[in-house]
Design a protein around this motif. Structure first.
Motif, PDB file in Angstrom:
ATOM      1  N   PRO A  71       0.818  -1.219   0.000  1.00  0.00           N
ATOM      2  CA  PRO A  71       0.000   0.000   0.000  1.00  0.00           C
ATOM      3  C   PRO A  71       0.854   1.271   0.000  1.00  0.00           C
ATOM      4  O   PRO A  71       0.434   2.297  -0.519  1.00  0.00           O
ATOM      5  CB  PRO A  71      -0.810  -0.105   1.284  1.00  0.00           C
ATOM      6  N   ASP A  72       2.054   1.212   0.567  1.00  0.00           N
ATOM      7  CA  ASP A  72       2.897   2.401   0.693  1.00  0.00           C
ATOM      8  C   ASP A  72       3.815   2.624  -0.497  1.00  0.00           C
ATOM      9  O   ASP A  72       4.232   3.741  -0.760  1.00  0.00           O
ATOM     10  CB  ASP A  72       3.756   2.302   1.953  1.00  0.00           C
ATOM     11  N   GLY A  73       4.187   1.594  -1.204  1.00  0.00           N
ATOM     12  CA  GLY A  73       5.138   1.736  -2.300  1.00  0.00           C
ATOM     13  C   GLY A  73       5.326   0.414  -3.009  1.00  0.00           C
ATOM     14  O   GLY A  73       4.464  -0.460  -2.976  1.00  0.00           O
ATOM     15  N   LEU A  74       6.486   0.256  -3.608  1.00  0.00           N
ATOM     16  CA  LEU A  74       6.793  -1.011  -4.264  1.00  0.00           C
ATOM     17  C   LEU A  74       8.251  -1.336  -4.062  1.00  0.00           C
ATOM     18  O   LEU A  74       9.063  -0.492  -3.689  1.00  0.00           O
ATOM     19  CB  LEU A  74       6.421  -0.964  -5.747  1.00  0.00           C
ATOM     20  N   ALA A  75       8.575  -2.593  -4.283  1.00  0.00           N
ATOM     21  CA  ALA A  75       9.943  -3.073  -4.128  1.00  0.00           C
ATOM     22  C   ALA A  75      10.267  -3.980  -5.296  1.00  0.00           C
ATOM     23  O   ALA A  75       9.442  -4.780  -5.724  1.00  0.00           O
ATOM     24  CB  ALA A  75      10.094  -3.819  -2.810  1.00  0.00           C
ATOM     25  N   GLY A 108      -3.187  -5.406   1.715  1.00  0.00           N
ATOM     26  CA  GLY A 108      -3.525  -3.999   1.814  1.00  0.00           C
ATOM     27  C   GLY A 108      -3.364  -3.219   0.515  1.00  0.00           C
ATOM     28  O   GLY A 108      -3.805  -2.089   0.426  1.00  0.00           O
ATOM     29  N   ALA A 109      -2.714  -3.801  -0.479  1.00  0.00           N
ATOM     30  CA  ALA A 109      -2.555  -3.106  -1.762  1.00  0.00           C
ATOM     31  C   ALA A 109      -3.876  -3.177  -2.514  1.00  0.00           C
ATOM     32  O   ALA A 109      -4.459  -4.242  -2.653  1.00  0.00           O
ATOM     33  CB  ALA A 109      -1.437  -3.739  -2.571  1.00  0.00           C
ATOM     34  N   ASP A 110      -4.350  -2.038  -2.994  1.00  0.00           N
ATOM     35  CA  ASP A 110      -5.635  -2.040  -3.686  1.00  0.00           C
ATOM     36  C   ASP A 110      -5.467  -2.311  -5.186  1.00  0.00           C
ATOM     37  O   ASP A 110      -4.361  -2.269  -5.723  1.00  0.00           O
ATOM     38  CB  ASP A 110      -6.400  -0.739  -3.440  1.00  0.00           C
ATOM     39  N   VAL A 111      -6.568  -2.594  -5.820  1.00  0.00           N
ATOM     40  CA  VAL A 111      -6.556  -2.994  -7.230  1.00  0.00           C
ATOM     41  C   VAL A 111      -6.104  -1.838  -8.127  1.00  0.00           C
ATOM     42  O   VAL A 111      -5.385  -2.057  -9.096  1.00  0.00           O
ATOM     43  CB  VAL A 111      -7.957  -3.502  -7.654  1.00  0.00           C
ATOM     44  N   GLN A 112      -6.497  -0.613  -7.790  1.00  0.00           N
ATOM     45  CA  GLN A 112      -6.090   0.521  -8.615  1.00  0.00           C
ATOM     46  C   GLN A 112      -4.574   0.675  -8.624  1.00  0.00           C
ATOM     47  O   GLN A 112      -3.975   0.984  -9.644  1.00  0.00           O
ATOM     48  CB  GLN A 112      -6.753   1.810  -8.125  1.00  0.00           C
TER      49      GLN A 112
END
Length: 133
Positions: A71-75, A108-112
């Motif tokens: 939800p906060d970023g990516l890795a 917690g990561a949303d589809v959008q």
């Protein structure tokens, strides 16, 4: 002066309201919305899902390319990146333009957010997104 009385005839019972005009209006609205709406898919997001029968393991070449979406970023391969840093970091890891890039959405990561990252990968020509759990 004498008060005059009017005789209006026998008292009639009020007519029952007919449902026919209301049903006609409902059918007209149904026809209008059926003709005014568009059926079909406006946008399609082509995504390959990895599974035991997909055969992805057999054609894997080059370095690992795992994008974890939070939800906060990516890795990328466990290293946190801003969205703008994904393309420059991913490009050297790709052996060719059709190489798979594995995307894993975390809790917690949303589809959008997932759609935005897949769009970014496709727009930059960074390979073929493969979605895993």
């Amino acid at each position: 002066m004498t008060p005059q009385s009017f005789h209006l005839g026998a008292r009639r019972h009020p007519r029952r309201m007919s449902l026919t005009p209301m049903i006609d209006v409902v059918f007209l609205l149904l026809i209008f919305f059926m003709l005014a709406s568009r059926f079909g898919m406006d946008a399609v997001l082509p995504v390959v899902t990895a599974g035991p029968a997909s055969g992805e393991a057999s054609d894997w070449q080059g370095a690992p390319r795992l994008v974890d979406l939070t939800p906060d970023g990516l890795a990328l391969n466990g290293v946190a990146l801003p969205d703008s840093g994904l393309a420059p970091a991913l490009r050297p890891l790709l052996p060719d333009a059709d190489a798979p890039v594995v995307i894993r959405a975390r809790d917690g990561a949303d589809v959008q957010r997932l759609v935005d990252v897949i769009d970014l990968i496709r727009r930059e020509g960074l390979g073929r997104p493969v979605l895993v759990e």
